[in-house]
Write a protein that holds these residues in place. Structure first.
Motif, PDB file in Angstrom:
ATOM      1  N   ASP A   2      -3.126   9.306  14.199  1.00  0.00           N
ATOM      2  CA  ASP A   2      -2.482   8.678  15.350  1.00  0.00           C
ATOM      3  C   ASP A   2      -3.456   7.837  16.153  1.00  0.00           C
ATOM      4  N   ASP A   3      -4.694   8.296  16.282  1.00  0.00           N
ATOM      5  CA  ASP A   3      -5.689   7.502  17.003  1.00  0.00           C
ATOM      6  C   ASP A   3      -5.918   6.168  16.310  1.00  0.00           C
ATOM      7  N   TYR A   4      -6.158   6.235  14.996  1.00  0.00           N
ATOM      8  CA  TYR A   4      -6.450   4.977  14.304  1.00  0.00           C
ATOM      9  C   TYR A   4      -5.214   4.094  14.235  1.00  0.00           C
ATOM     10  N   MET A   5      -4.044   4.697  14.150  1.00  0.00           N
ATOM     11  CA  MET A   5      -2.821   3.905  14.166  1.00  0.00           C
ATOM     12  C   MET A   5      -2.667   3.163  15.494  1.00  0.00           C
ATOM     13  N   THR A   6      -3.067   3.780  16.585  1.00  0.00           N
ATOM     14  CA  THR A   6      -3.021   3.092  17.879  1.00  0.00           C
ATOM     15  C   THR A   6      -3.871   1.830  17.834  1.00  0.00           C
ATOM     16  N   PHE A   7      -5.052   1.944  17.262  1.00  0.00           N
ATOM     17  CA  PHE A   7      -5.929   0.779  17.121  1.00  0.00           C
ATOM     18  C   PHE A   7      -5.269  -0.290  16.253  1.00  0.00           C
ATOM     19  N   ALA A   8      -4.700   0.117  15.115  1.00  0.00           N
ATOM     20  CA  ALA A   8      -4.059  -0.836  14.203  1.00  0.00           C
ATOM     21  C   ALA A   8      -2.842  -1.486  14.853  1.00  0.00           C
ATOM     22  N   ARG A   9      -2.070  -0.709  15.591  1.00  0.00           N
ATOM     23  CA  ARG A   9      -0.887  -1.272  16.253  1.00  0.00           C
ATOM     24  C   ARG A   9      -1.292  -2.265  17.338  1.00  0.00           C
ATOM     25  N   LEU A  62       3.875  -4.730   9.947  1.00  0.00           N
ATOM     26  CA  LEU A  62       3.660  -3.418   9.336  1.00  0.00           C
ATOM     27  C   LEU A  62       2.187  -3.056   9.410  1.00  0.00           C
ATOM     28  N   VAL A  63       1.916  -1.811   9.771  1.00  0.00           N
ATOM     29  CA  VAL A  63       0.545  -1.291   9.765  1.00  0.00           C
ATOM     30  C   VAL A  63       0.547   0.053   9.047  1.00  0.00           C
ATOM     31  N   ALA A  64      -0.446   0.269   8.207  1.00  0.00           N
ATOM     32  CA  ALA A  64      -0.532   1.488   7.403  1.00  0.00           C
ATOM     33  C   ALA A  64      -1.924   2.088   7.519  1.00  0.00           C
ATOM     34  N   VAL A  65      -1.992   3.412   7.625  1.00  0.00           N
ATOM     35  CA  VAL A  65      -3.263   4.137   7.649  1.00  0.00           C
ATOM     36  C   VAL A  65      -3.178   5.257   6.619  1.00  0.00           C
ATOM     37  N   LEU A  66      -4.189   5.321   5.754  1.00  0.00           N
ATOM     38  CA  LEU A  66      -4.261   6.330   4.697  1.00  0.00           C
ATOM     39  C   LEU A  66      -5.543   7.126   4.882  1.00  0.00           C
ATOM     40  N   PHE A  67      -5.410   8.450   4.975  1.00  0.00           N
ATOM     41  CA  PHE A  67      -6.577   9.316   5.168  1.00  0.00           C
ATOM     42  C   PHE A  67      -6.753  10.261   3.977  1.00  0.00           C
ATOM     43  N   VAL A  68      -7.983  10.356   3.527  1.00  0.00           N
ATOM     44  CA  VAL A  68      -8.407  11.272   2.477  1.00  0.00           C
ATOM     45  C   VAL A  68      -9.914  11.381   2.631  1.00  0.00           C
ATOM     46  N   GLN A  69     -10.537  12.393   2.071  1.00  0.00           N
ATOM     47  CA  GLN A  69     -11.993  12.532   2.138  1.00  0.00           C
ATOM     48  C   GLN A  69     -12.522  12.753   0.727  1.00  0.00           C
ATOM     49  N   LEU A  70     -12.642  11.646   0.008  1.00  0.00           N
ATOM     50  CA  LEU A  70     -12.930  11.690  -1.430  1.00  0.00           C
ATOM     51  C   LEU A  70     -14.087  10.780  -1.806  1.00  0.00           C
ATOM     52  N   PHE A  71     -15.036  11.353  -2.523  1.00  0.00           N
ATOM     53  CA  PHE A  71     -16.159  10.595  -3.088  1.00  0.00           C
ATOM     54  C   PHE A  71     -16.153  10.775  -4.605  1.00  0.00           C
ATOM     55  N   PRO A  72     -16.695   9.807  -5.372  1.00  0.00           N
ATOM     56  CA  PRO A  72     -17.099   8.484  -4.902  1.00  0.00           C
ATOM     57  C   PRO A  72     -15.887   7.667  -4.481  1.00  0.00           C
ATOM     58  N   TYR A  73     -16.150   6.549  -3.842  1.00  0.00           N
ATOM     59  CA  TYR A  73     -15.092   5.728  -3.277  1.00  0.00           C
ATOM     60  C   TYR A  73     -14.026   5.367  -4.317  1.00  0.00           C
ATOM     61  N   ILE A  89      -4.293  14.673   1.473  1.00  0.00           N
ATOM     62  CA  ILE A  89      -4.085  13.254   1.735  1.00  0.00           C
ATOM     63  C   ILE A  89      -2.948  13.104   2.744  1.00  0.00           C
ATOM     64  N   SER A  90      -3.028  12.089   3.590  1.00  0.00           N
ATOM     65  CA  SER A  90      -1.978  11.841   4.573  1.00  0.00           C
ATOM     66  C   SER A  90      -1.848  10.350   4.805  1.00  0.00           C
ATOM     67  N   ALA A  91      -0.683   9.938   5.275  1.00  0.00           N
ATOM     68  CA  ALA A  91      -0.435   8.515   5.540  1.00  0.00           C
ATOM     69  C   ALA A  91       0.543   8.377   6.696  1.00  0.00           C
ATOM     70  N   LEU A  92       0.340   7.311   7.465  1.00  0.00           N
ATOM     71  CA  LEU A  92       1.201   6.989   8.597  1.00  0.00           C
ATOM     72  C   LEU A  92       1.460   5.490   8.570  1.00  0.00           C
ATOM     73  N   ILE A  93       2.719   5.093   8.714  1.00  0.00           N
ATOM     74  CA  ILE A  93       3.096   3.680   8.658  1.00  0.00           C
ATOM     75  C   ILE A  93       4.034   3.370   9.819  1.00  0.00           C
ATOM     76  N   PHE A  94       3.749   2.271  10.497  1.00  0.00           N
ATOM     77  CA  PHE A  94       4.646   1.716  11.507  1.00  0.00           C
ATOM     78  C   PHE A  94       5.146   0.366  11.013  1.00  0.00           C
ATOM     79  N   GLU A  95       6.404   0.088  11.267  1.00  0.00           N
ATOM     80  CA  GLU A  95       6.984  -1.202  10.914  1.00  0.00           C
ATOM     81  C   GLU A  95       7.855  -1.670  12.070  1.00  0.00           C
ATOM     82  N   LYS A  96       7.635  -2.912  12.484  1.00  0.00           N
ATOM     83  CA  LYS A  96       8.369  -3.475  13.617  1.00  0.00           C
ATOM     84  C   LYS A  96       8.297  -2.545  14.828  1.00  0.00           C
ATOM     85  N   ASP A  97       7.082  -2.037  15.041  1.00  0.00           N
ATOM     86  CA  ASP A  97       6.737  -1.209  16.204  1.00  0.00           C
ATOM     87  C   ASP A  97       7.449   0.136  16.220  1.00  0.00           C
TER      88      ASP A  97
END
Length: 426
Positions: free
Chosen positions: A298-305, A392-403, A56-64
């Motif tokens: 980082d790619d998805y965080m760019t989109f969220a930012r 604030l923008v947050a992205v959480l990545f994991v690959q888990l089923f079921p949802y 599992i991983s997470a990336l958060i930006f706050e106030k850019d």
């Protein structure tokens, strides 16, 4: 004496500037402070320690500014490949907001209006029939649609497209048409969907389904450009999202996270790559708008930012601020009371490919969050949100089923914002 005075003046000035900087820092209230970082680390690590997620991983930006990153466990447990910042994951339905962004670039150009009938651009969806059940012989009872499907309907999941396997008569037609077959082009997909009855009248209720795949088809139809090329040209390339794509070349597959199925507490089984990655290991005619992309944190965080910055990042404007605001506003009227599982996301409405929080949580058992945030997630339990109030923008990545059957999203949100406190949730 003069040198002594000058030296002390410099020291005093330096001390004043230091105190001023500290004062400014104290004035900038942060959501992600030392306590929040500790909560985040312990929360994510606990899921790995318990065996309920492999990595599992997470990336958060706050106030850019980047304020949190960490990764725990394995992207590939069997081969001991650590979860990392450059791990590639399948984002499933987190593809949808990217598609909505591509669609709204055409809206900004005046190519359509949200309340235009879909059939104006796509006659495949003209003269739709609506399911009313089955008769004694098991034949479907159909009536004419009260009104055409609008483009707004396909952006907020009120079009009426069926998406369940247990609708007598109708589900059998869906299975036979197989509109989402990877072998279909978007045009063939639309033809098959247009010849399948709607489950309910357009605008009558909220039901998740193939609406965003139809958005991709509509982008292709209106622009005259294949959807995969259009989204690349208008969204992914301008944002520098080189790691966000449908097809994953051989050279990058070593970074591709494995997918795991959880069958019980601490019980994970790896889904064979030949099954989990079949879409992204091959070039298919279908370029869906509702799923299919892979990405990195980082790619998805760019989109969220880009979204929290109201459509612009790094000097590149993808959408106008008014367009982002429109997308992040609920378009569900109060008359739409049947909303399937949407209420499980919190006290939310739905905008253009985002859930939109309209009210604060009323108790600790509810999903945490801030009024005005907009967000979505993916079938493999990934999550992102944009909190304009706190920048604030947050992205959480994991690959888990079921949802998310383990309360991951709620606990992650609680770790970010702290536990629910009455009268301060908003």
């Amino acid at each position: 004496m003069r040198k002594y005075l000058q030296k002390n003046l410099v020291l005093a000035l330096g001390l004043t500037l230091l105190i001023s900087a500290c004062d400014r820092e104290e004035q900038v209230q942060r959501i992600i402070d030392t306590d929040a970082k500790s909560r985040l680390d312990s929360t994510l690590q606990a899921y790995v320690n318990s065996g309920n997620v492999a990595g599992i991983s997470a990336l958060i930006f706050e106030k850019d500014e980047e304020v949190y990153f960490n990764a725990f466990g394995y992207a590939d447990r069997e081969n001991e490949v650590p979860m990392d910042r450059n791990t590639i994951v399948k984002i499933y339905s987190m593809t949808k907001p990217i598609t909505g962004t591509a669609l709204m670039t055409l809206w900004e150009e005046g190519k359509f209006q949200l309340d235009d009938p879909l059939e104006k651009y796509a006659p495949e969806f003209a003269n739709m029939k609506v399911y009313q059940g089955v008769d004694e012989s098991g034949n479907m009872i159909l009536v004419d649609a009260d009104r055409p499907i609008s483009i707004r309907d396909i952006t907020r999941h009120t079009a009426g497209f069926p998406n369940r396997p247990d609708i007598p008569g109708l589900s059998e037609v869906m299975a036979e048409k197989d509109a989402r077959s990877f072998e279909n082009t978007l045009t063939l997909m639309a033809e098959k969907m247009g010849s399948t009855p709607l489950w309910f009248q357009p605008g009558a209720q909220w039901e998740y389904g193939l609406s965003v795949d139809v958005q991709a088809f509509l982008v292709e139809r209106i622009s005259g450009i294949p959807y995969a090329e259009y989204v690349q040209e208008k969204v992914l390339n301008p944002l520098g999202m080189a790691e966000t794509r449908y097809f994953l070349p051989e050279k990058d597959r070593g970074r591709f996270a494995a997918a795991y199925n959880r069958s019980g507490e601490g019980q994970l089984t790896r889904i064979p790559d030949s099954t989990a990655h079949v879409f992204n290991y091959n070039h298919w005619p279908l370029t869906p708008g509702g799923f299919g992309l892979t990405s990195t944190l980082d790619d998805y965080m760019t989109f969220a930012r880009m979204l929290v910055r109201k459509g612009e990042i790094n000097g590149t404007r993808v959408l106008n601020p008014e367009t982002v605001e429109l997308m992040a506003t609920s378009h569900l009227p109060d008359s739409v009371t049947e909303r399937s599982w949407l209420p499980s996301k919190g006290r939310v409405g739905f905008g253009i490919d985002f859930a939109v929080r309209t009210d604060p949580p009323q108790g600790p058992e509810e999903m945490n969050g801030v009024v005005g945030e907009f967000f979505w997630d993916g079938a493999a339990s990934t999550l992102f949100w944009v909190d304009p109030k706190n920048e604030l923008v947050a992205v959480l990545f994991v690959q888990l089923f079921p949802y998310d059957g383990i309360g991951l999203h709620k606990n992650f949100r609680d770790a970010v914002y702290g536990k629910f406190i009455p009268d301060s949730a908003d």
